[in-house]
Every structure is written in C-alpha cells, then in structure tokens.
Motif scaffolding. Structure first.
Motif, PDB file in Angstrom:
ATOM      1  N   ALA A 133       0.840  -1.189   0.000  1.00  0.00           N
ATOM      2  CA  ALA A 133       0.000   0.000   0.000  1.00  0.00           C
ATOM      3  C   ALA A 133       0.880   1.247   0.000  1.00  0.00           C
ATOM      4  N   ARG A 134       1.980   1.178   0.727  1.00  0.00           N
ATOM      5  CA  ARG A 134       2.906   2.307   0.809  1.00  0.00           C
ATOM      6  C   ARG A 134       4.137   1.867   1.579  1.00  0.00           C
ATOM      7  N   VAL A 135       5.270   2.420   1.251  1.00  0.00           N
ATOM      8  CA  VAL A 135       6.520   2.134   1.946  1.00  0.00           C
ATOM      9  C   VAL A 135       7.067   3.436   2.517  1.00  0.00           C
ATOM     10  N   TRP A 136       7.486   3.403   3.779  1.00  0.00           N
ATOM     11  CA  TRP A 136       8.143   4.544   4.408  1.00  0.00           C
ATOM     12  C   TRP A 136       9.543   4.115   4.775  1.00  0.00           C
ATOM     13  N   ASP A 137      10.540   4.819   4.266  1.00  0.00           N
ATOM     14  CA  ASP A 137      11.928   4.528   4.609  1.00  0.00           C
ATOM     15  C   ASP A 137      12.196   4.990   6.035  1.00  0.00           C
ATOM     16  N   TRP A 138      13.052   4.262   6.754  1.00  0.00           N
ATOM     17  CA  TRP A 138      13.359   4.623   8.139  1.00  0.00           C
ATOM     18  C   TRP A 138      13.862   6.056   8.271  1.00  0.00           C
ATOM     19  N   PRO A 139      14.709   6.558   7.353  1.00  0.00           N
ATOM     20  CA  PRO A 139      15.144   7.960   7.516  1.00  0.00           C
ATOM     21  C   PRO A 139      13.993   8.980   7.457  1.00  0.00           C
ATOM     22  N   ASP A 140      12.858   8.596   6.840  1.00  0.00           N
ATOM     23  CA  ASP A 140      11.697   9.487   6.759  1.00  0.00           C
ATOM     24  C   ASP A 140      10.775   9.350   7.967  1.00  0.00           C
ATOM     25  N   ALA A 141      11.038   8.360   8.828  1.00  0.00           N
ATOM     26  CA  ALA A 141      10.189   8.112   9.999  1.00  0.00           C
ATOM     27  C   ALA A 141      10.747   8.852  11.209  1.00  0.00           C
ATOM     28  N   ASP A 142       9.860   9.514  11.923  1.00  0.00           N
ATOM     29  CA  ASP A 142      10.247  10.207  13.148  1.00  0.00           C
ATOM     30  C   ASP A 142       9.949   9.364  14.380  1.00  0.00           C
ATOM     31  N   GLU A 143       8.820   8.657  14.336  1.00  0.00           N
ATOM     32  CA  GLU A 143       8.392   7.874  15.491  1.00  0.00           C
ATOM     33  C   GLU A 143       7.364   6.850  15.037  1.00  0.00           C
ATOM     34  N   MET A 144       7.427   5.665  15.636  1.00  0.00           N
ATOM     35  CA  MET A 144       6.410   4.646  15.396  1.00  0.00           C
ATOM     36  C   MET A 144       5.983   4.120  16.753  1.00  0.00           C
ATOM     37  N   ALA A 145       4.684   4.104  16.996  1.00  0.00           N
ATOM     38  CA  ALA A 145       4.164   3.653  18.288  1.00  0.00           C
ATOM     39  C   ALA A 145       3.017   2.680  18.066  1.00  0.00           C
ATOM     40  N   VAL A 146       2.908   1.712  18.954  1.00  0.00           N
ATOM     41  CA  VAL A 146       1.802   0.757  18.910  1.00  0.00           C
ATOM     42  C   VAL A 146       0.862   1.108  20.047  1.00  0.00           C
ATOM     43  N   LEU A 147      -0.382   1.390  19.694  1.00  0.00           N
ATOM     44  CA  LEU A 147      -1.391   1.831  20.660  1.00  0.00           C
ATOM     45  C   LEU A 147      -2.460   0.753  20.822  1.00  0.00           C
ATOM     46  N   ALA A 148      -3.189   0.828  21.909  1.00  0.00           N
ATOM     47  CA  ALA A 148      -4.308  -0.088  22.176  1.00  0.00           C
ATOM     48  C   ALA A 148      -3.857  -1.546  22.099  1.00  0.00           C
ATOM     49  N   VAL A 149      -2.722  -1.840  22.719  1.00  0.00           N
ATOM     50  CA  VAL A 149      -2.192  -3.203  22.729  1.00  0.00           C
ATOM     51  C   VAL A 149      -2.944  -4.010  23.792  1.00  0.00           C
ATOM     52  N   PRO A 150      -3.473  -5.186  23.434  1.00  0.00           N
ATOM     53  CA  PRO A 150      -4.137  -6.008  24.449  1.00  0.00           C
ATOM     54  C   PRO A 150      -3.100  -6.564  25.428  1.00  0.00           C
ATOM     55  N   THR A 151      -3.282  -6.299  26.704  1.00  0.00           N
ATOM     56  CA  THR A 151      -2.319  -6.763  27.708  1.00  0.00           C
ATOM     57  C   THR A 151      -3.010  -7.637  28.746  1.00  0.00           C
ATOM     58  N   GLY A 152      -2.217  -8.451  29.403  1.00  0.00           N
ATOM     59  CA  GLY A 152      -2.716  -9.315  30.460  1.00  0.00           C
ATOM     60  C   GLY A 152      -1.562 -10.101  31.045  1.00  0.00           C
ATOM     61  N   SER A 153      -1.856 -10.871  32.057  1.00  0.00           N
ATOM     62  CA  SER A 153      -0.821 -11.661  32.727  1.00  0.00           C
ATOM     63  C   SER A 153      -0.454 -12.873  31.870  1.00  0.00           C
ATOM     64  N   PRO A 154       0.724 -13.452  32.108  1.00  0.00           N
ATOM     65  CA  PRO A 154       1.084 -14.686  31.406  1.00  0.00           C
ATOM     66  C   PRO A 154       0.058 -15.800  31.645  1.00  0.00           C
ATOM     67  N   LEU A 155      -0.509 -15.855  32.862  1.00  0.00           N
ATOM     68  CA  LEU A 155      -1.518 -16.863  33.165  1.00  0.00           C
ATOM     69  C   LEU A 155      -2.749 -16.663  32.273  1.00  0.00           C
ATOM     70  N   ARG A 156      -3.202 -15.427  32.135  1.00  0.00           N
ATOM     71  CA  ARG A 156      -4.367 -15.135  31.292  1.00  0.00           C
ATOM     72  C   ARG A 156      -4.088 -15.553  29.846  1.00  0.00           C
ATOM     73  N   ARG A 157      -2.879 -15.317  29.397  1.00  0.00           N
ATOM     74  CA  ARG A 157      -2.500 -15.668  28.037  1.00  0.00           C
ATOM     75  C   ARG A 157      -2.568 -17.179  27.828  1.00  0.00           C
ATOM     76  N   ARG A 158      -1.995 -17.948  28.776  1.00  0.00           N
ATOM     77  CA  ARG A 158      -2.014 -19.413  28.660  1.00  0.00           C
ATOM     78  C   ARG A 158      -3.434 -19.956  28.757  1.00  0.00           C
ATOM     79  N   MET A 159      -4.237 -19.392  29.659  1.00  0.00           N
ATOM     80  CA  MET A 159      -5.613 -19.870  29.813  1.00  0.00           C
ATOM     81  C   MET A 159      -6.439 -19.593  28.563  1.00  0.00           C
ATOM     82  N   GLY A 160      -6.258 -18.413  27.969  1.00  0.00           N
ATOM     83  CA  GLY A 160      -6.983 -18.079  26.752  1.00  0.00           C
ATOM     84  C   GLY A 160      -6.613 -18.992  25.599  1.00  0.00           C
ATOM     85  N   ALA A 161      -5.323 -19.297  25.469  1.00  0.00           N
ATOM     86  CA  ALA A 161      -4.868 -20.198  24.401  1.00  0.00           C
ATOM     87  C   ALA A 161      -5.433 -21.596  24.617  1.00  0.00           C
TER      88      ALA A 161
END
Length: 176
Positions: free
Chosen positions: A53-81
């Motif tokens: 769809a589009r390519v951005w070269d690293w020299p043209d990037a100022d910042e990249m952030a991941v938002l709204a990441v689903p988080t939980g405990s390792p136990l929750r992760r294993r139980m869900g799997a």
C-alpha cells in the motif's frame, strides 16, 4: 516474539490477511501491505502475494508507536490459548479474529495509522515495553529487522520461544 511476528520477514503484529492490513518491517523501512486472494483470517508470510500500500523509509520516519495493545498476565494468556484449543477440538468454533492494535507512524509527510492484528490474545506489559524499545531502534537505524529474521533462521523454529526466553531476546535487541 513480543509484538513482532517473525518468519521470512519481520511483521509488526500479525502478517496481512483478508481482514487486516499487515505492516512488514524491512531494513529499508515499514511497508503497509494488503493480502491478495485471501478469503478469511489466513495469515500470509513475507513471500506470499501481498500488495504494497505504501513504503516509508526509516530515515523518513520520526516515530512509530503501537497503541491499544491487548495486555494481560502470562496466566491469562495461557488460559486463553488453552480455552481456544479446547473449544476448537470440541467443534465449538474455530479461531476467532485476533485483537487489533493501532500502529501510528509519524513521518516527514505527516502521520499514518493502521489497525493490525495482534499475534496473541494478550501481551505482558514487559513485552510491550521491550517491543516498543526494539521498534524505536528500528526507527533510529540502530537495529535492523533482519537481525530478528536472522535469529529466526538460526534457531530454526517456526514457533516462538517461552515467555522468559522471549523477554530475554527482546531485552538483548533493545539494548544493543
């Protein structure tokens, strides 16, 4: 491996599928891709049919952030799997669509955002922090995604390491 999916390429989140854009990270930069010909939640690998769809070269990037990441405990992760495997084995449905995360890239042309699929139901807070530190190093040019792909090839594992081993690798890549 944290927020990354590593195969023959390094994806931020899961690879592209029919439901979600993928963000392929290369030594050149970030490439937003869409799956071609996929009809369901079939993850693609770096060599499959994708449309950039589009390519951005690293020299043209100022910042990249991941938002709204689903988080939980390792136990929750294993139980869900485990619950998902049992439900699928009993015929109560297949894999659900993975949770979504928003990736925001600030670049010389402005700002871009994508929703990408998470690679797991929930990440630990530490995985998120370490993954963001690795991502920051990609943006600044201090680390290349090919290092992660090289690790994947060297260990010859199609699946990820344990949570502790994952955090240790992310720590190493974040601190280089």
């Amino acid at each position: 491996m944290g927020l990354f999916w590593i195969d023959d390429g390094c994806w931020l989140g899961a690879p592209a599928d029919a439901l979600c854009t993928g963000l392929l990270l290369t030594d050149r930069g970030a490439e937003a891709v869409e799956a071609l010909g996929a009809t369901g939640h079939e993850a693609l690998s770096a060599g499959d049919s994708c449309r950039p769809a589009r390519v951005w070269d690293w020299p043209d990037a100022d910042e990249m952030a991941v938002l709204a990441v689903p988080t939980g405990s390792p136990l929750r992760r294993r139980m869900g799997a485990a619950a998902g495997l049992v439900a699928a084995a009993l015929g109560f449905g297949g894999a659900e669509a993975a949770p979504r995360m928003t990736v925001r890239l600030r670049h010389t042309d402005g700002e871009s955002e994508w929703d990408v699929s998470a690679t797991v139901r929930a990440y630990t807070e530490r995985e998120v922090l370490l993954s963001q530190a690795v991502l920051d190093r990609f943006v600044t040019g201090e680390l290349c995604p090919s290092v992660l792909v090289g690790w994947w090839h060297d260990v010859g594992r199609p699946s990820g390491p344990s949570a502790a081993a994952c955090e240790a690798l992310l720590e190493r890549w974040a601190a280089r």
